[in-house]
Design an enzyme around this catalytic site. Structure first.
Site, mmCIF file in Angstrom:
data_model
loop_
_atom_site.group_PDB
_atom_site.id
_atom_site.type_symbol
_atom_site.label_atom_id
_atom_site.label_comp_id
_atom_site.label_asym_id
_atom_site.label_seq_id
_atom_site.Cartn_x
_atom_site.Cartn_y
_atom_site.Cartn_z
ATOM 1 C CE1 TYR A 108 6.345 3.967 4.087
ATOM 2 C CE2 TYR A 108 7.011 5.215 2.499
ATOM 3 C CZ TYR A 108 6.960 3.973 2.924
ATOM 4 O OH TYR A 108 8.116 3.085 3.249
ATOM 5 C CG ASP A 122 -2.598 -0.131 1.024
ATOM 6 O OD1 ASP A 122 -2.804 -0.114 -0.183
ATOM 7 O OD2 ASP A 122 -2.835 0.281 2.557
ATOM 8 C CG HIS A 154 7.506 -6.237 5.046
ATOM 9 N ND1 HIS A 154 7.530 -5.077 6.041
ATOM 10 C CD2 HIS A 154 6.734 -5.965 4.503
ATOM 11 C CE1 HIS A 154 6.924 -3.857 5.409
ATOM 12 N NE2 HIS A 154 6.806 -4.904 3.667
ATOM 13 C CG PHE A 190 9.470 -0.319 0.728
ATOM 14 C CD1 PHE A 190 9.338 -0.492 2.085
ATOM 15 C CD2 PHE A 190 9.748 -1.293 -0.641
ATOM 16 C CE1 PHE A 190 8.679 -2.191 2.249
ATOM 17 C CE2 PHE A 190 8.742 -2.683 0.161
ATOM 18 C CZ PHE A 190 8.703 -3.150 0.601
#
Length: 224
Positions: free
Chosen positions: A69, A67, A189, A80
């Site tokens: 931010y 998703d 992750h 990221f």
């Protein structure tokens, strides 16, 4: 059409059939309403920033996020990555920790990963938009079908790419990737909740460059 006009030509050619499908028309109507009534990230012109920054034939590495931010000023269309001057999010802090441990490169205090994208790192989120302060709010609206098609098309039409799949969500995308044609590196992750389970110490960044070198491709300079 809300967003199609912003798309880089090589990706426009590859994805034009998707734009004609019913699900995308429904997604587009949903987004028009959302941008009108809510605060949505990233801003409209940056929805396809990942594709616009890394044309189809330039892709060498694929990093899959979930998703965008959802905080103000953070998302700018690259997984990221955050805009210049925004505090580095925790997952990205851990990515930088691993790069420093692996390659002795210090990216401390940075956040904008555009330099990676320009070198051929496709920073792809599965969902390309989100409501402010509401994570997951645009999931299951059609974006996943669109981004799965991006991954499938890359897998089918390119070869010897490196896919960095961090965490269970990204690893589910292995079903879209031809393992006989591409290189897949997997770990936990980089989130603080799971980074200690294998992401920290994975050495994916040096391994990625070793693969590119073997394939006679220019290595990625991970320094920002």
């Amino acid at each position: 059409m809300l967003i199609r006009n912003e798309l880089e030509k090589s990706w426009e050619n590859k994805m034009k059939k998707e734009f004609e499908k019913d699900y995308f028309s429904i997604l587009n109507q949903f987004l028009k309403q959302e941008y009108k009534e809510q605060t949505i990230f990233p801003e409209k012109k940056l929805i396809f920033n990942t594709l616009n920054s890394t044309p189809f034939n330039k892709v060498k590495v694929v990093i899959i996020g979930q998703d965008p931010y959802h905080g103000k000023g953070q998302a700018h269309g690259l997984s990221f990555s955050v805009t210049e001057g925004i505090k580095t999010p925790p997952s990205l802090v851990n990515i930088f920790k691993e790069i420093e441990s692996d390659l002795k490169i210090n990216n401390h205090g940075k956040g904008d990963l555009t330099k990676w994208a320009k070198q051929g790192v496709l920073l792809l989120n599965a969902t390309l938009t989100v409501r402010e302060n509401t994570p997951g709010s645009h999931q299951n609206k059609g974006w996943e079908q669109f981004t799965d098609q991006i991954i499938s098309t890359i897998s089918e039409e390119r070869k010897d790419l490196v896919f960095l799949l961090w965490g269970k969500f990204a690893q589910k995308k292995t079903k879209l990737i031809d393992k006989n044609k591409h290189h897949i590196l997997m770990s936990s992750h980089p989130s603080p909740l799971s980074s200690y389970r294998g992401f920290l110490g994975c050495k994916h960044f040096s391994e990625c460059n070793n693969i590119l070198k073997r394939e006679n491709k220019t290595e990625i300079n991970w320094q920002l």
